[in-house]
Design a protein around this motif. Sequence first.
Motif, PDB file in Angstrom:
ATOM      1  N   VAL A  87       0.848  -1.201   0.000  1.00 32.41           N
ATOM      2  CA  VAL A  87       0.000   0.000   0.000  1.00 32.41           C
ATOM      3  C   VAL A  87       0.882   1.248   0.000  1.00 32.41           C
ATOM      4  CG1 VAL A  87      -1.688   1.316   1.332  1.00 32.41           C
ATOM      5  CG2 VAL A  87      -1.919  -1.158   1.132  1.00 32.41           C
ATOM      6  N   GLN A  88       1.942   1.211   0.811  1.00 25.37           N
ATOM      7  CA  GLN A  88       2.836   2.369   0.865  1.00 25.37           C
ATOM      8  C   GLN A  88       3.503   2.612  -0.488  1.00 25.37           C
ATOM      9  OE1 GLN A  88       5.060   0.854   4.234  1.00 25.37           O
ATOM     10  NE2 GLN A  88       4.321   2.544   5.535  1.00 25.37           N
TER      11      GLN A  88
ATOM     12  N   ARG B  50       2.258   1.872  -3.465  1.00 27.92           N
ATOM     13  CA  ARG B  50       1.261   2.492  -4.356  1.00 27.92           C
ATOM     14  C   ARG B  50       1.049   3.961  -3.960  1.00 27.92           C
ATOM     15  NH1 ARG B  50      -3.174   0.536  -7.544  1.00 27.92           N
ATOM     16  NH2 ARG B  50      -1.838  -1.300  -7.797  1.00 27.92           N
ATOM     17  N   ALA B  51       1.062   4.215  -2.663  1.00 28.75           N
ATOM     18  CA  ALA B  51       0.876   5.595  -2.194  1.00 28.75           C
ATOM     19  C   ALA B  51       2.008   6.491  -2.676  1.00 28.75           C
ATOM     20  CB  ALA B  51       0.784   5.624  -0.670  1.00 28.75           C
TER      21      ALA B  51
ATOM     22  N   ILE C 294       1.397   7.339  -6.225  1.00 25.96           N
ATOM     23  CA  ILE C 294       0.356   8.370  -6.371  1.00 25.96           C
ATOM     24  C   ILE C 294       0.918   9.731  -5.986  1.00 25.96           C
ATOM     25  CG2 ILE C 294      -1.848   9.181  -5.447  1.00 25.96           C
ATOM     26  CD1 ILE C 294      -2.620   6.176  -5.137  1.00 25.96           C
TER      27      ILE C 294
ATOM     28  N   PHE D  22      -2.707   2.426  10.909  1.00 28.63           N
ATOM     29  CA  PHE D  22      -3.242   2.208   9.565  1.00 28.63           C
ATOM     30  C   PHE D  22      -3.255   0.709   9.233  1.00 28.63           C
ATOM     31  CE2 PHE D  22      -2.855   1.630   5.005  1.00 28.63           C
ATOM     32  CZ  PHE D  22      -3.889   2.428   4.531  1.00 28.63           C
TER      33      PHE D  22
ATOM     34  N   LEU E  99      -6.223  -1.598   7.940  1.00 25.19           N
ATOM     35  CA  LEU E  99      -6.080  -2.308   6.659  1.00 25.19           C
ATOM     36  C   LEU E  99      -6.451  -3.784   6.830  1.00 25.19           C
ATOM     37  CD1 LEU E  99      -4.929  -2.468   3.707  1.00 25.19           C
ATOM     38  CD2 LEU E  99      -2.690  -2.847   4.733  1.00 25.19           C
TER      39      LEU E  99
ATOM     40  N   GLN F  30      -6.256  -1.893  -3.573  1.00 28.58           N
ATOM     41  CA  GLN F  30      -4.911  -1.387  -3.269  1.00 28.58           C
ATOM     42  C   GLN F  30      -4.843   0.127  -3.488  1.00 28.58           C
ATOM     43  OE1 GLN F  30      -1.755  -3.611  -5.061  1.00 28.58           O
ATOM     44  NE2 GLN F  30      -0.197  -2.098  -4.545  1.00 28.58           N
TER      45      GLN F  30
ATOM     46  N   PHE G 206      -6.796   1.939  -0.690  1.00 29.83           N
ATOM     47  CA  PHE G 206      -6.054   2.006   0.571  1.00 29.83           C
ATOM     48  C   PHE G 206      -4.841   2.930   0.450  1.00 29.83           C
ATOM     49  CE2 PHE G 206      -8.220  -1.959   2.058  1.00 29.83           C
ATOM     50  CZ  PHE G 206      -8.643  -1.447   3.273  1.00 29.83           C
ATOM     51  N   ALA G 207      -4.231   2.980  -0.711  1.00 31.47           N
ATOM     52  CA  ALA G 207      -3.081   3.882  -0.894  1.00 31.47           C
ATOM     53  C   ALA G 207      -3.531   5.333  -0.764  1.00 31.47           C
ATOM     54  CB  ALA G 207      -2.437   3.641  -2.254  1.00 31.47           C
ATOM     55  N   LYS G 208      -4.666   5.648  -1.358  1.00 30.76           N
ATOM     56  CA  LYS G 208      -5.174   7.014  -1.242  1.00 30.76           C
ATOM     57  C   LYS G 208      -5.583   7.324   0.200  1.00 30.76           C
ATOM     58  CE  LYS G 208      -6.406   8.179  -5.939  1.00 30.76           C
ATOM     59  NZ  LYS G 208      -7.382   8.815  -6.830  1.00 30.76           N
TER      60      LYS G 208
ATOM     61  N   TYR H  52      -4.171   5.978   2.777  1.00 27.83           N
ATOM     62  CA  TYR H  52      -2.913   6.117   3.519  1.00 27.83           C
ATOM     63  C   TYR H  52      -2.394   7.556   3.425  1.00 27.83           C
ATOM     64  CZ  TYR H  52       1.936   5.239   4.902  1.00 27.83           C
ATOM     65  OH  TYR H  52       3.154   5.285   5.533  1.00 27.83           O
ATOM     66  N   LEU H  53      -2.492   8.127   2.233  1.00 31.52           N
ATOM     67  CA  LEU H  53      -1.998   9.499   2.034  1.00 31.52           C
ATOM     68  C   LEU H  53      -2.812  10.508   2.840  1.00 31.52           C
ATOM     69  CD1 LEU H  53      -1.363   9.420  -1.830  1.00 31.52           C
ATOM     70  CD2 LEU H  53       0.372   9.498  -0.027  1.00 31.52           C
TER      71      LEU H  53
END
Lengths: 418, 194
Positions: free
Chosen positions: A31-32, A34-35, A38, B26, B30, B56, B59-61, B63-64
């Motif tokens: 996830v990190q 992919r983050a 982004i 987080f 998750l 995925q 969850f990435a968005k 996370y930010l």
Amino acid sequence: MSDDDLTGQLTRTLTRYADDMAGPSLPLAQVQGRARSIRRRRTAGAVVGAAAAVAVVVPTLALATHGGGHRTEPLPSTQNTTSQTPSPSQSGVVRAPLDVRGLPLGDAPADGYLVGRTLHLPNGSTTRITTAAPVDAYVTLSDDTIVLHTRDAGGATAVEVIDSHGDHHGPYPATDGVVVDANHAAAGWVGTDGHPYFWNEAATKPDRSDAQVSGGSFEARALADTCDSGGTSPDCAMLVRTTAPSTGKATDWLASLSPGDDTVQRAAPDRRFVGLTDLSYDGREIGLTRITDTGSCSGVAAGAAPVTWKTCRHTLLAFSPRGSYLSADVNFHSGLGSSVFAAYDYLGHQVFEYRSRLSVQATVTRSVWEDDAHVLAIVYQDGRWYVVRFGVDGSRELAAGPLRGNDVDAPVVVPGAR
Amino acid sequence: MGRPPQDSTGGTTVVDQRQDDRDADFASYLAARQPSLLRTAYLLTGNRHDAEDLVQTAFAKLYLSWDKVRDRGSVDGYVRRILVNEHSSLWRRAWKRREHAVDDTVLHSLGAAHEDARTDGSGDALWNAVQGLPRKARAVVVLRYYEELSEAETAAVLGISVGTVKSQASRALASLRDRAPKDLDPRTSEEEDR
């Protein structure tokens, strides 16, 4: 079958399929990763979609002679269907006169176009629109919602919306400009109260941002690439230009559109650019680096880095959707249209340049990238208006027109073109 | 900017500790929410690969935006909203070209749905018909009849009005009724489910 029967059956069927779905657990590191990917697309809070952000809207020099108020009507097309490609020069740059007469007929603009009150839809059909004032710009959303920017005879501007069901909304008081995000999920404009407004797919009314700009006239110039979650993204923002009435000084701002976030911050506050023109999806910026009484220089920079390359030969206008190419026009804007239309690749190499000659005079008034390899330009020449598709390979073809008209009021509007 | 403060044990800074706490927080969320979000994603996308990719990205968005969203106490609604809108967004990325492709797929899948109904039962036919709905209507159906959200909650997730939810749901049901086989009998399916 009654609604209750059907909805009950729906719940059971969806539950049965969903229960069969189990996947491997998603690790935090993935996830990190992919983050981070982004985040790379969002630079310094100023990532703006390139697809709709096109051109500095400054009237430019008119070279064409006055066509004289003819009634707008399509002319019969006699063109063949093979696109025309001038030979490149030794440097590989295609250079030719800006002459669009007799171009071969190609496909209509991919997102349609508007002539008077007749909307030409992407599927080839037409429909009549009834707005309170003439449309001077519009954008389309992917659910077929059409957001129209109108300007009446007195110069008053507004936004009207035709949603995907054909229902009409508005007019809403607006200032200059209507913009759309790169995914065609949301359109935006600035109200006369200085608040950015946006319209999401399937909406029935506009949402107003708490952010507010002030100080002169306003113009919506682009929507952030990160507005693709229905305006809920914390990074969703609108690029707004304010112009001071007394001095004419223009300032660019990023106004947040996220609920509960009323921030307005300077765009490109580091003085590399005197004005911001466009930003690519991956964080590169086009800006004017210098303006003089006789010309201007434009440059490209990535994030907070220094200007990578610049040109004083043209005014850089807009990135193609994937940022591979940039459109450009004359380096001094002072009238109605540009006598030059050009394109560069992302490294700063010129790929084509069409320039009016004394014997062949045409002007480009608006343009928009249709895809990563083609840019549509609205061109006036000898009393007629053309929508021309310029390819980065130097090809040219007619996408719509020609239409009779005077040299001031283009009878055709292409969505997203500015 | 000054150096971040060091804690008394040396090495780890307060900033590092906060980041670790944040990530642990987080990661718990998750682990807890991933399975149910994956199921919803599957209903939206209709295939495992796209569903996993969608989850995925959602969850990435998240996370930010974690600090901002967590403090608002609305994480579930927020991530669900990202998921649904990201699904539309992914679909949109090449919307012009894919629209035609999807339309073709829909036609084929609807044809298959009617065939399936005669051989495999009504559930598969209905599933295929749901997958043939426009993405926004499909999202309304999934949220209303799988997640069992109220009209107001569905409207909030999709960022649309309650009236639009009602009209989308009504239209979707009418479409499903038209597309589903005429002999679709819910009582038969109920028996199959038992």
